[in-house]
Scaffold this motif. Structure first.
Motif, PDB file in Angstrom:
ATOM      1  N   ARG A  22      34.247  13.029  90.915  1.00 24.18           N
ATOM      2  CA  ARG A  22      33.675  14.299  90.478  1.00 24.18           C
ATOM      3  C   ARG A  22      34.611  15.019  89.503  1.00 24.18           C
ATOM      4  O   ARG A  22      34.197  15.470  88.439  1.00 24.18           O
ATOM      5  N   SER A  23      35.888  15.151  89.883  1.00 23.07           N
ATOM      6  CA  SER A  23      36.797  15.995  89.116  1.00 23.07           C
ATOM      7  C   SER A  23      37.405  15.316  87.898  1.00 23.07           C
ATOM      8  O   SER A  23      37.605  15.959  86.873  1.00 23.07           O
ATOM      9  N   SER A  24      37.697  14.031  87.982  1.00 22.22           N
ATOM     10  CA  SER A  24      38.373  13.355  86.866  1.00 22.22           C
ATOM     11  C   SER A  24      37.457  12.505  86.004  1.00 22.22           C
ATOM     12  O   SER A  24      37.793  12.187  84.867  1.00 22.22           O
ATOM     13  N   PHE A  25      36.282  12.104  86.558  1.00 21.20           N
ATOM     14  CA  PHE A  25      35.451  11.149  85.829  1.00 21.20           C
ATOM     15  C   PHE A  25      34.014  11.608  85.598  1.00 21.20           C
ATOM     16  O   PHE A  25      33.211  10.874  85.029  1.00 21.20           O
ATOM     17  N   GLY A  26      33.682  12.832  86.007  1.00 22.60           N
ATOM     18  CA  GLY A  26      32.359  13.379  85.699  1.00 22.60           C
ATOM     19  C   GLY A  26      31.198  12.661  86.360  1.00 22.60           C
ATOM     20  O   GLY A  26      30.117  12.562  85.781  1.00 22.60           O
ATOM     21  N   PHE A  27      31.403  12.142  87.583  1.00 30.45           N
ATOM     22  CA  PHE A  27      30.332  11.467  88.325  1.00 30.45           C
ATOM     23  C   PHE A  27      30.248  12.136  89.687  1.00 30.45           C
ATOM     24  O   PHE A  27      31.029  11.855  90.587  1.00 30.45           O
ATOM     25  N   ASP A  28      29.299  13.064  89.812  1.00 29.49           N
ATOM     26  CA  ASP A  28      29.200  13.910  90.999  1.00 29.49           C
ATOM     27  C   ASP A  28      27.912  13.582  91.746  1.00 29.49           C
ATOM     28  O   ASP A  28      26.819  13.985  91.326  1.00 29.49           O
ATOM     29  N   SER A  53      29.305  17.721  85.096  1.00 26.69           N
ATOM     30  CA  SER A  53      29.472  19.178  85.004  1.00 26.69           C
ATOM     31  C   SER A  53      28.797  19.780  83.783  1.00 26.69           C
ATOM     32  O   SER A  53      28.572  20.988  83.728  1.00 26.69           O
ATOM     33  N   ALA A  54      28.440  18.944  82.798  1.00 20.84           N
ATOM     34  CA  ALA A  54      27.771  19.447  81.602  1.00 20.84           C
ATOM     35  C   ALA A  54      26.251  19.451  81.747  1.00 20.84           C
ATOM     36  O   ALA A  54      25.541  19.779  80.803  1.00 20.84           O
ATOM     37  N   GLY A  55      25.751  19.062  82.920  1.00 17.59           N
ATOM     38  CA  GLY A  55      24.310  19.105  83.153  1.00 17.59           C
ATOM     39  C   GLY A  55      23.592  17.793  82.961  1.00 17.59           C
ATOM     40  O   GLY A  55      22.377  17.727  83.095  1.00 17.59           O
ATOM     41  N   GLY A  56      24.313  16.722  82.656  1.00 19.44           N
ATOM     42  CA  GLY A  56      23.695  15.416  82.502  1.00 19.44           C
ATOM     43  C   GLY A  56      23.438  14.756  83.844  1.00 19.44           C
ATOM     44  O   GLY A  56      23.902  15.232  84.884  1.00 19.44           O
ATOM     45  N   ALA A  57      22.680  13.658  83.818  1.00 15.88           N
ATOM     46  CA  ALA A  57      22.341  12.965  85.057  1.00 15.88           C
ATOM     47  C   ALA A  57      22.424  11.456  84.886  1.00 15.88           C
ATOM     48  O   ALA A  57      22.125  10.913  83.828  1.00 15.88           O
ATOM     49  N   ARG A  67      19.413  -6.662  90.173  1.00 18.54           N
ATOM     50  CA  ARG A  67      20.280  -5.555  89.770  1.00 18.54           C
ATOM     51  C   ARG A  67      19.447  -4.327  89.455  1.00 18.54           C
ATOM     52  O   ARG A  67      18.286  -4.441  89.081  1.00 18.54           O
ATOM     53  N   ARG A  68      20.093  -3.159  89.582  1.00 15.14           N
ATOM     54  CA  ARG A  68      19.443  -1.907  89.219  1.00 15.14           C
ATOM     55  C   ARG A  68      20.213  -1.287  88.057  1.00 15.14           C
ATOM     56  O   ARG A  68      21.297  -0.746  88.249  1.00 15.14           O
ATOM     57  N   PRO A  69      19.666  -1.388  86.825  1.00 19.72           N
ATOM     58  CA  PRO A  69      20.342  -0.794  85.673  1.00 19.72           C
ATOM     59  C   PRO A  69      20.557   0.704  85.836  1.00 19.72           C
ATOM     60  O   PRO A  69      19.816   1.379  86.564  1.00 19.72           O
ATOM     61  N   VAL A  70      21.586   1.214  85.148  1.00 22.47           N
ATOM     62  CA  VAL A  70      21.936   2.629  85.196  1.00 22.47           C
ATOM     63  C   VAL A  70      21.722   3.233  83.814  1.00 22.47           C
ATOM     64  O   VAL A  70      22.216   2.704  82.812  1.00 22.47           O
ATOM     65  N   VAL A  71      20.967   4.337  83.769  1.00 17.34           N
ATOM     66  CA  VAL A  71      20.804   5.087  82.527  1.00 17.34           C
ATOM     67  C   VAL A  71      21.393   6.472  82.732  1.00 17.34           C
ATOM     68  O   VAL A  71      21.533   6.950  83.857  1.00 17.34           O
ATOM     69  N   PHE A  72      21.723   7.105  81.613  1.00 17.68           N
ATOM     70  CA  PHE A  72      22.263   8.455  81.614  1.00 17.68           C
ATOM     71  C   PHE A  72      21.420   9.306  80.683  1.00 17.68           C
ATOM     72  O   PHE A  72      20.985   8.840  79.621  1.00 17.68           O
ATOM     73  N   ALA A  73      21.175  10.545  81.069  1.00 20.77           N
ATOM     74  CA  ALA A  73      20.481  11.505  80.207  1.00 20.77           C
ATOM     75  C   ALA A  73      21.309  12.776  80.155  1.00 20.77           C
ATOM     76  O   ALA A  73      21.617  13.363  81.191  1.00 20.77           O
ATOM     77  N   SER A  74      21.693  13.173  78.946  1.00 23.07           N
ATOM     78  CA  SER A  74      22.506  14.388  78.804  1.00 23.07           C
ATOM     79  C   SER A  74      21.620  15.616  78.784  1.00 23.07           C
ATOM     80  O   SER A  74      20.414  15.533  78.527  1.00 23.07           O
ATOM     81  N   SER A  75      22.208  16.764  79.015  1.00 24.29           N
ATOM     82  CA  SER A  75      21.457  18.018  78.937  1.00 24.29           C
ATOM     83  C   SER A  75      21.175  18.400  77.483  1.00 24.29           C
ATOM     84  O   SER A  75      20.382  19.294  77.221  1.00 24.29           O
TER      85      SER A  75
END
Length: 193
Positions: A22-28, A53-57, A67-75
């Motif tokens: 959470r604190s060092s790598f932005g994965f909360d 912390s910037a609102g992305g998911a 496998r389950r691919p991982v996607v990211f969506a920014s705010s």
């Protein structure tokens, strides 16, 4: 239990690793309020697993070939494929300033990404001199590999390049997220130093 479920459970039950991610790598894993109604352009559902912390998911996609691919969506409206599974995604997350590496990619040029990653690595160490130890601690607890930055850039580039058409994120209003690659080659104010 899938390997993704196992990893998420391990993070949740290992307080020190949860805190470091959470604190060092932005994965909360406690931030799951953004993107609950998002889906892929194909209509396939996405499962919110964490936020930053910037609102992305961060999302898990439906299982493909075990496998389950991982996607990211920014705010800010960018999104795409991060990795083919959660293990590979977490290796990128702890080993690379991956969001900035995509932002300063010259539109998806892997050589520009390598140069950006080199400069971002210096910045990362300047602002957290213990980052390598923290990454090693997370890797050991979650059975991840510590991977050289150059290799992580290649993996990130390959995944992000496969975003369209299968991993384009659609928000709850039906709007497609922009591709993950930014056009910049260096920060607009002052450049790399």
């Amino acid at each position: 239990m899938t390997s993704s479920d196992h990893l998420l459970d391990l993070i949740l039950t290992t307080q020190e690793i949860d805190l470091l991610l959470r604190s060092s790598f932005g994965f909360d894993i406690h931030r799951k309020h953004y993107g609950e109604d998002f889906r892929l352009a194909s209509g396939a559902p996405l499962e919110v697993i964490a936020g930053d912390s910037a609102g992305g998911a961060y999302f898990l996609c439906a299982e493909q070939n075990g496998r389950r691919p991982v996607v990211f969506a920014s705010s800010e409206g960018e999104g795409g494929l991060l990795a083919d599974d959660l293990v590979k995604a977490l290796e990128i997350i702890i080993g690379l300033e991956w969001r900035d590496c995509l932002s300063f990619s010259g539109g998806g040029d892997v050589e520009v990404m390598q140069i950006s990653a080199h400069h971002l690595e210096r910045y990362r160490h300047k602002h957290n001199s213990d980052i390598d130890n923290e990454a090693a601690q997370v890797a050991a607890a979650l059975s991840l590999r510590i991977t050289p930055v150059a290799e992580l850039v290649i993996r990130l580039h390959a995944a992000a390049s496969r975003t369209a058409p299968d991993y384009v994120v659609i928000d709850d209003d039906g709007q497609a997220f922009d591709p993950p690659f930014g056009e910049h080659v260096e920060p607009r104010h002052g450049g790399w130093r």
